[in-house]
Design an enzyme around this catalytic site. Structure first.
Site, PDB file in Angstrom:
ATOM      1  N   ALA A 164       0.818  -1.213   0.000  1.00  0.00           N
ATOM      2  CA  ALA A 164       0.000   0.000   0.000  1.00  0.00           C
ATOM      3  C   ALA A 164       0.849   1.260   0.000  1.00  0.00           C
ATOM      4  O   ALA A 164       2.006   1.256   0.423  1.00  0.00           O
ATOM      5  CB  ALA A 164      -0.920   0.000   1.218  1.00  0.00           C
TER       6      ALA A 164
ATOM      7  N   GLY B 178       0.009  -5.755   0.052  1.00  0.00           N
ATOM      8  CA  GLY B 178      -0.902  -5.869  -1.078  1.00  0.00           C
ATOM      9  C   GLY B 178      -0.269  -6.530  -2.279  1.00  0.00           C
ATOM     10  O   GLY B 178      -0.972  -7.120  -3.117  1.00  0.00           O
TER      11      GLY B 178
ATOM     12  N   GLU C 106      -0.723 -10.116  -1.603  1.00  0.00           N
ATOM     13  CA  GLU C 106      -2.162 -10.398  -1.686  1.00  0.00           C
ATOM     14  C   GLU C 106      -2.618 -10.497  -3.141  1.00  0.00           C
ATOM     15  O   GLU C 106      -3.454 -11.346  -3.484  1.00  0.00           O
ATOM     16  CB  GLU C 106      -2.941  -9.320  -0.942  1.00  0.00           C
ATOM     17  CG  GLU C 106      -2.772  -9.416   0.579  1.00  0.00           C
ATOM     18  CD  GLU C 106      -3.493  -8.319   1.324  1.00  0.00           C
ATOM     19  OE1 GLU C 106      -4.445  -8.631   2.054  1.00  0.00           O
ATOM     20  OE2 GLU C 106      -3.103  -7.141   1.161  1.00  0.00           O
TER      21      GLU C 106
ATOM     22  N   GLU D  64       1.979  -5.690   7.316  1.00  0.00           N
ATOM     23  CA  GLU D  64       1.033  -4.658   7.754  1.00  0.00           C
ATOM     24  C   GLU D  64       0.980  -4.482   9.267  1.00  0.00           C
ATOM     25  O   GLU D  64       0.716  -3.377   9.761  1.00  0.00           O
ATOM     26  CB  GLU D  64      -0.371  -4.976   7.227  1.00  0.00           C
ATOM     27  CG  GLU D  64      -0.563  -4.706   5.746  1.00  0.00           C
ATOM     28  CD  GLU D  64      -0.200  -5.882   4.862  1.00  0.00           C
ATOM     29  OE1 GLU D  64      -0.586  -5.880   3.688  1.00  0.00           O
ATOM     30  OE2 GLU D  64       0.485  -6.811   5.355  1.00  0.00           O
TER      31      GLU D  64
END
Length: 726
Positions: free
Chosen positions: A66, A115, A118, A140
């Site tokens: 992110a 991310g 992910e 995170e």
């Protein structure tokens, strides 16, 4: 699509190359999210496209997660519902990718974090570069968040809860071989083969589906309360989290709950649950504080964002270190390991050699762990010359003195060093308390004199406090910052004053602990309350480490210099005198202090403390002591701002966290004030001043800030913290 390139080959395989403009690494910006959604929809609906390979056009990374600069503004500016929508949008994009009916393969050519991983997990096949830097992970938790685009649900479904939880709760990066062993990726290959391997798989698997989308799928190792690992993973895990975080960090328990609940649900329902959890974290000040201080502001400091720009960059080849004690030896090691030649000088050859031997011990530990090899170890040690001869300092571009905290001794080594140094050489003092301008008085070129306050142990502590004297030039400041960057440390810049910034804040912490002792508070309660606040070590224990005797010397030096009472450390001086002069307990170095240090046993609080300071029958709540520790340090930080000791709030917050261990969940001393709100903080200070004395009285500068509604940072209040009623 400016952030990605989509190319279709003759076989009908679309290659989606991520390339976020103006970023050294790809990050999930809003533009990239929109472009991914558009590309996925095109691949899903275009009958000429058989499948896709997702990769990166940047050689150093696949996708680094992110954009924290965007997420840091969520708290205070978005509602819980808006934060939820932010998460569900990205989660929905990834879910569309894996359920659109066409095969997607990830050719992971560099690191894939947060991310980035992910996105790869949403793909049906993953091949990872075998380069050591091509790590994967979900970090995170380190910024107070959880993976909010399927990470808490796909990873456990892929490798099992027992293997996924440690990765989610620590944020640790996983190297390629381990990622393959765990089953996070299907294959590893040389970078130049990734795209071809991924393309071959897409063509060979036209009907690929995710395991969790196949009827009858079960999470490896089981889920819920009846899983064989449930007690260890969830019950014991909850206790471990409470112990390590002292319940100050909301992300780890949220991750645990999200995994426990979500893995028992269908994936689509679980993803909505995950979005709810991350929305609550995004709307919590802890995540904002961690992102802003520990990543955004730290990154700016590491990149020397505040360095005087007109001064050409310097690269140091040879430096000197005077004083081969633990601090000087640590500085020498840090410089040598950064490729700099070091002259390590002390009064006797035995002391100088002992200082170099410190580097041998540090490097041997690394060698034993496989973190270095014999060749690098030998090369590092060869850069350190241990000597007693000041003439060896010739050719040094900078010299750091790290001798005893005594002005006369420091003046003596400054004179001797200057006599052999070139006129362009910089001189730096590692003093932690003595004003730089006073030390510079014996230097013929005070504009080339600066403070470089390292922290012990130097090889582990990331901070350097750069102290600008009254006559320190911009060129000297810039060059000193260049050296700190070369040593791979984080600098903060402060202005000259007794105790500077970190020593003043640290002094307020240990003094408050000793003041509590004098009040008759249980020693163990004092230490435990400090750790509950998030401090790494209790005030009595850390005072022993730096020695109680040092606190007495700092006081005596301040009195001898005629410094204002606020610099004389009067809060706990009676406790210090009693321990040192009456009891002869000077700290760990002397074998006895607030703690006993029995041979071959763990240290323990000295039983005589309870009698020496008359522990009272009624004890305060631990929460009240916790607040005293947090408030007194934040208040000292505010005083430093009011007095012009430190100019940048970001430096104050970084200095407090990285230098003395102020809890990172607060964002630092000034972020702590902002998050509570200056008006509320002032009310708390006044109540503490009424109970415990004028040391808690807020400075007029802070009172005026509160009146104007001005904050140190552009933020809004959020911590629900107040001084407990008496």
């Amino acid at each position: 699509m400016s952030t990605i390139r989509l190319q279709l080959d003759a076989a009908g395989v679309a290659v989606v190359s991520i390339d976020v403009a103006d970023r050294s690494m790809n990050v999930l910006t809003p533009a990239l999210e929109a472009a991914l959604a558009e590309a996925i929809e095109k691949i899903a609906t275009d009958e000429s496209i058989k499948g896709a390979v997702i990769t990166s056009a940047k050689s150093n990374a696949f996708l680094a997660g992110a954009d924290l600069k965007a997420l840091v503004s969520v708290y205070g500016q978005e509602t819980l519902q808006q934060a939820y929508g932010r998460s569900t949008r990205l989660s929905g994009i990834f879910r569309r990718l894996e359920t659109c009916g066409k095969p997607f393969a990830a050719a992971i050519n560099g690191l894939a974090l947060g991310g980035g991983l992910e996105l790869a997990l949403a793909c049906h096949y993953r091949v990872l570069s075998d380069h050591p830097k091509a790590v994967v992970g979900v970090p995170e938790v380190k910024v107070g968040l959880l993976p909010g685009a399927g990470g808490t649900q796909r990873l456990p479904r892929l490798i099992g809860i027992q293997q996924a939880l440690p990765l989610l709760l620590t944020g640790a990066p996983v190297p390629p071989a381990r990622a393959l062993e765990l089953g996070i990726v299907h294959a590893i290959a040389p970078a130049e083969e990734l795209a071809a391997r991924a393309r071959e798989w897409v063509l060979a698997n036209p009907s690929a589906r995710q395991p969790w989308d196949v009827k009858g799928f079960k999470v490896p190792g089981g889920v819920g309360c009846l899983a064989p690992h449930a007690i260890e993973s969830f019950q014991a895990g909850t206790s471990r989290i409470a112990r390590t975080t002292q319940r100050n960090y909301p992300a780890p328990p949220a991750i645990l709950a999200c995994v426990f609940e979500g893995t028992q649900l269908p994936l689509d329902t679980a993803l909505r649950l995950e979005s709810k959890y991350i929305a609550t974290l995004l709307c919590n000040p802890v995540a904002r504080n961690l992102m802003r201080t520990m990543f955004i502001n730290k990154d700016a400091a590491d990149k020397l964002a505040n360095r005087p720009s007109a001064v050409p960059k310097s690269t140091f080849v040879k430096i000197g270190v005077i004083g081969a004690g633990m601090m000087g030896a640590g500085i020498a090691y840090a410089a040598a390991s950064a490729g700099i030649d070091v002259v390590l000088l002390d009064a006797t050859q035995e002391q100088a050699d002992r200082g170099k031997a410190y580097s041998v011990k540090v490097l041997q530990r690394q060698l034993d762990k496989g973190a270095t090899n014999q060749q690098r170890m030998d090369a590092t040690l060869a850069r350190i010359v241990a000597t007693t001869e000041y003439a060896q300092l010739r050719g040094c571009e900078l010299v750091v003195e790290a001798v005893f905290e005594n002005r006369d001794i420091k003046h003596d080594v400054i004179r001797k060093a200057v006599a052999v140094l070139s006129e362009s050489a910089i001189f730096a003092s590692n003093t932690s308390t003595l004003p730089i301008s006073g030390l510079a008085e014996v230097h013929p070129r005070p504009e080339q004199f600066i403070g470089l306050h390292f922290f012990s142990p130097v090889e582990q502590m990331p901070l350097v406090e750069v102290i600008r004297g009254r006559r320190t030039s911009e060129a000297t400041l810039a060059q000193a910052l260049d050296l700190v960057a070369q040593l791979r440390k984080t600098p903060i810049v402060v202005n000259d004053s007794p105790g500077f910034f970190t020593s003043r804040v640290f002094g307020s912490y240990v003094d408050e602990g000793m003041a509590m002792l004098a009040e008759g508070i249980e020693p163990a309660l004092i230490e435990n309350a400090a750790r509950m606040a998030g401090m790494p070590v209790g005030p009595l224990a850390v005072c022993d480490e730096v020695t109680i005797e040092l606190q007495l010397k700092v006081h005596e030096q301040a009195v001898a210099d005629g410094l204002d009472a606020k610099f004389q450390r009067l809060t706990a001086i009676d406790v210090v005198r009693k321990m040192v002069r009456e009891e002869g307990r000077v700290g760990r170095r002397g074998g006895a202090g607030f703690y006993d240090y029995p041979a071959n046993e763990r240290k323990r609080l000295w039983s005589g403390l309870r009698d020496l300071f008359a522990v009272r029958e009624t004890q305060p709540a631990a929460e009240e002591l916790r607040q005293r520790f947090l408030v007194i340090q934040a208040l000292e930080g505010a005083r430093c701002v009011a007095e012009g000791v430190i100019d940048r709030p970001a430096d104050a917050d970084l200095g407090a966290i990285l230098g003395i261990g102020y809890p990172s969940w607060t964002g630092g001393v000034l972020s702590f004030i902002d998050t509570i709100g200056p008006a509320r903080f002032i009310d708390d200070c006044r109540e503490l001043a009424r109970r415990y004395g004028e040391r808690f009285a807020p400075p007029s500068d802070l009172v005026e800030r509160a009146r104007r509604g001005a904050l140190y940072h552009d933020t809004t209040s959020g911590f629900n913290i107040a001084i407990p009623p008496r």
